[in-house]
Design a protein around this motif. Sequence first.
Motif, PDB file in Angstrom:
ATOM      1  N   SER A 131      -0.275  -3.068  -6.884  1.00 17.57           N
ATOM      2  CA  SER A 131      -0.767  -2.852  -8.322  1.00 17.57           C
ATOM      3  C   SER A 131       0.207  -2.040  -9.262  1.00 17.57           C
ATOM      4  O   SER A 131       0.268  -2.239 -10.428  1.00 17.57           O
ATOM      5  CB  SER A 131      -2.014  -2.009  -8.368  1.00 17.57           C
ATOM      6  N   VAL A 132       1.271  -1.647  -8.506  1.00 17.59           N
ATOM      7  CA  VAL A 132       2.675  -0.949  -9.162  1.00 17.59           C
ATOM      8  C   VAL A 132       3.753  -1.820  -9.537  1.00 17.59           C
ATOM      9  O   VAL A 132       4.207  -2.264  -8.469  1.00 17.59           O
ATOM     10  CB  VAL A 132       2.986   0.327  -8.269  1.00 17.59           C
ATOM     11  N   GLN A 133       3.831  -2.368 -10.693  1.00 24.70           N
ATOM     12  CA  GLN A 133       4.745  -3.230 -10.837  1.00 24.70           C
ATOM     13  C   GLN A 133       6.069  -2.920 -10.765  1.00 24.70           C
ATOM     14  O   GLN A 133       6.668  -1.852 -10.858  1.00 24.70           O
ATOM     15  CB  GLN A 133       4.682  -3.551 -12.475  1.00 24.70           C
ATOM     16  N   GLY A 134       6.818  -3.791  -9.868  1.00 24.57           N
ATOM     17  CA  GLY A 134       8.304  -3.404  -9.638  1.00 24.57           C
ATOM     18  C   GLY A 134       8.413  -2.360  -8.661  1.00 24.57           C
ATOM     19  O   GLY A 134       9.563  -1.903  -8.414  1.00 24.57           O
ATOM     20  N   SER A 135       7.210  -1.798  -8.001  1.00 20.81           N
ATOM     21  CA  SER A 135       7.601  -0.789  -6.953  1.00 20.81           C
ATOM     22  C   SER A 135       8.457  -1.085  -5.897  1.00 20.81           C
ATOM     23  O   SER A 135       8.119  -2.041  -5.259  1.00 20.81           O
ATOM     24  CB  SER A 135       6.217  -0.171  -6.617  1.00 20.81           C
ATOM     25  N   VAL A 181      -8.536   8.730   0.429  1.00 26.09           N
ATOM     26  CA  VAL A 181      -7.567   8.003   0.774  1.00 26.09           C
ATOM     27  C   VAL A 181      -6.405   7.876  -0.121  1.00 26.09           C
ATOM     28  O   VAL A 181      -6.412   8.146  -1.385  1.00 26.09           O
ATOM     29  CB  VAL A 181      -8.037   6.446   0.717  1.00 26.09           C
ATOM     30  N   PRO A 182      -5.033   7.552   0.221  1.00 25.94           N
ATOM     31  CA  PRO A 182      -3.990   7.783  -0.747  1.00 25.94           C
ATOM     32  C   PRO A 182      -4.026   6.814  -2.041  1.00 25.94           C
ATOM     33  O   PRO A 182      -4.617   5.774  -1.784  1.00 25.94           O
ATOM     34  CB  PRO A 182      -2.863   7.359   0.520  1.00 25.94           C
ATOM     35  N   ARG A 183      -3.575   7.449  -3.132  1.00 27.93           N
ATOM     36  CA  ARG A 183      -3.419   6.610  -4.235  1.00 27.93           C
ATOM     37  C   ARG A 183      -1.967   6.514  -4.602  1.00 27.93           C
ATOM     38  O   ARG A 183      -1.119   7.138  -3.991  1.00 27.93           O
ATOM     39  CB  ARG A 183      -4.217   7.606  -5.170  1.00 27.93           C
ATOM     40  N   TYR A 184      -1.420   5.866  -5.527  1.00 28.97           N
ATOM     41  CA  TYR A 184      -0.250   5.604  -5.865  1.00 28.97           C
ATOM     42  C   TYR A 184      -0.191   5.667  -7.629  1.00 28.97           C
ATOM     43  O   TYR A 184      -0.769   5.452  -8.328  1.00 28.97           O
ATOM     44  CB  TYR A 184       0.346   4.166  -5.729  1.00 28.97           C
ATOM     45  N   ALA A 185       0.846   6.366  -8.037  1.00 33.04           N
ATOM     46  CA  ALA A 185       1.101   6.315  -9.349  1.00 33.04           C
ATOM     47  C   ALA A 185       1.427   5.101 -10.127  1.00 33.04           C
ATOM     48  O   ALA A 185       2.486   4.646  -9.591  1.00 33.04           O
ATOM     49  CB  ALA A 185       2.205   7.352  -9.742  1.00 33.04           C
ATOM     50  N   ALA A 186       0.811   4.356 -10.999  1.00 31.11           N
ATOM     51  CA  ALA A 186       1.161   2.959 -11.236  1.00 31.11           C
ATOM     52  C   ALA A 186       2.347   3.363 -12.373  1.00 31.11           C
ATOM     53  O   ALA A 186       3.165   2.369 -12.606  1.00 31.11           O
ATOM     54  CB  ALA A 186      -0.030   2.446 -11.790  1.00 31.11           C
ATOM     55  N   GLY A 237       8.614   1.670  -3.607  1.00 39.94           N
ATOM     56  CA  GLY A 237       8.157   2.636  -2.847  1.00 39.94           C
ATOM     57  C   GLY A 237       7.499   2.280  -1.376  1.00 39.94           C
ATOM     58  O   GLY A 237       7.188   1.019  -1.223  1.00 39.94           O
ATOM     59  N   GLU A 238       7.262   3.260  -0.658  1.00 34.75           N
ATOM     60  CA  GLU A 238       6.602   2.905   0.686  1.00 34.75           C
ATOM     61  C   GLU A 238       5.230   2.857   0.589  1.00 34.75           C
ATOM     62  O   GLU A 238       4.503   3.661   0.122  1.00 34.75           O
ATOM     63  CB  GLU A 238       7.320   3.912   1.679  1.00 34.75           C
ATOM     64  N   ASP A 239       4.520   1.793   1.295  1.00 32.74           N
ATOM     65  CA  ASP A 239       3.284   1.744   1.414  1.00 32.74           C
ATOM     66  C   ASP A 239       2.890   2.655   2.421  1.00 32.74           C
ATOM     67  O   ASP A 239       2.841   2.437   3.644  1.00 32.74           O
ATOM     68  CB  ASP A 239       2.779   0.132   1.661  1.00 32.74           C
ATOM     69  N   ALA A 240       2.003   3.663   1.938  1.00 34.98           N
ATOM     70  CA  ALA A 240       1.407   4.771   2.928  1.00 34.98           C
ATOM     71  C   ALA A 240       0.503   3.896   4.129  1.00 34.98           C
ATOM     72  O   ALA A 240       0.555   4.407   5.191  1.00 34.98           O
ATOM     73  CB  ALA A 240       0.891   5.750   2.313  1.00 34.98           C
ATOM     74  N   ARG A 241      -0.294   3.283   3.643  1.00 38.72           N
ATOM     75  CA  ARG A 241      -1.397   2.523   4.624  1.00 38.72           C
ATOM     76  C   ARG A 241      -0.624   1.773   5.706  1.00 38.72           C
ATOM     77  O   ARG A 241      -0.942   1.840   6.923  1.00 38.72           O
ATOM     78  CB  ARG A 241      -2.184   1.924   3.745  1.00 38.72           C
ATOM     79  N   GLY A 294       4.955   4.645  -8.112  1.00 37.20           N
ATOM     80  CA  GLY A 294       4.964   4.413  -6.584  1.00 37.20           C
ATOM     81  C   GLY A 294       4.830   5.529  -5.987  1.00 37.20           C
ATOM     82  O   GLY A 294       4.664   5.162  -4.721  1.00 37.20           O
ATOM     83  N   ASP A 295       4.812   6.492  -6.499  1.00 40.51           N
ATOM     84  CA  ASP A 295       4.777   7.606  -5.388  1.00 40.51           C
ATOM     85  C   ASP A 295       3.249   7.774  -4.912  1.00 40.51           C
ATOM     86  O   ASP A 295       2.420   7.597  -5.448  1.00 40.51           O
ATOM     87  CB  ASP A 295       5.236   8.962  -6.102  1.00 40.51           C
TER      88      ASP A 295
END
Length: 425
Positions: A68-72, A298-303, A74-78, A316-317
Amino acid sequence: MSTDALDLPDVMSDTMMKDPYRGAERLRESSPVVRGMLMGAVPVWYVTRYEEAMTVLGDSRFVSNLSSVQGSQGEDARVRMAERLGVPAEDYPYLANGMLGQDAPDHTRLRKLVMRVFTVRRITDLRPRLEQIAASLVDGFADEGRADLIARYAYPLPLTVICELMGVPESDHGLWHGWSTGLASLQPGVMPRALHDMVSGVRDLVERRRDSPAQDVLTTLITTHDEDGDRLSVDELITFVITLMTAGHEPSAHALGNSIAELLTHPDQLERLRREPELWKTAVDELVRRCGPTQVSVPRYAAVDVELGGVRISAGDVVQPMLTSANYDPRRYTEPDRLDVGRRMKAPGHGHLGFGHGPHYCLGAYLAKQQLGAALPTLFDRFPRLTLAVDPMELPWQRLPGLRRLAELPVVLDPADGAESLPTS
């Protein structure tokens, strides 16, 4: 990994598991948002205070799925956590594609379908059955003088309830106990096997219910649809049943066990409930706030890039609210370290974050409260002199990351009978 990274706080570390409340307090009073590590591998922002945790859980700038994070980049924690646990690729979607890992519009569609089935009225109508199950379990050990209330009461009660709701045959209850425990263990080898067996078991149960419908939630889920005629797919059914069964069993069992222990170590509050039984309603929420078994969300991500608590978080963090810490935030609660069964907490929700907040607010929250509201008075009314069989400092807390759970809860049912204390484990 750098030496600095190794020094970052990790809620899954031995230090935090040994003393989660004091560990959370240290982080909370240092900053509302703290840089840390998740499972010693994924950089994360821990959110420690109530207001900021509410923001993460309810604000659309924080999402549940990295896609859901456009162009991210970042690492998927899950994904990283699943890899470290050894979850096979074919089973991973049943973890990742549940409602907890989805965002709108997919999450909205799934939750709307499920809410048509898992209604407040349906759960309210369960109350007599909950009281019946609780009384039956108590009858099973009433003459024994002493008991381990985790094994004899806290585990079997919610397991029986959720299995009956979903239509799981009584002969399979033991299997579900083992699967749920294995899944919650987060142990490589144990957790993946439990998930694999659970997927197979649910798939079989879905097929049986398609052929032989019954008066249970699973049959209703199979047949329910939205106004456009949309139904849950087989994989969505399997994923949801796994989510509901595990969320309706393990957390509820340990919420009950933790609550019993909390009241036994606060006899003044237990005596107050005996004098004022109408306070059980507020007591349940206070106990969930104080000793709920789930310590982190559960982990969330900054969009998007966002500032939270004076800290800049990049798109993406990984962001993870610390529920235990937020529920003890003195900025929100007066004397948060004090158990007060008459505490009246302000909205939103139930006044605490024990069941989360926002679009992912726990579907089973009302069921969990009904179970506590039935099980606790049943136990303490039946055994007015109930006491711990060990020193409170000797209670065997499990060392599980992000969770607060008792391995055993040894009690003397009636000290006047001269029953001996149980040995510690």
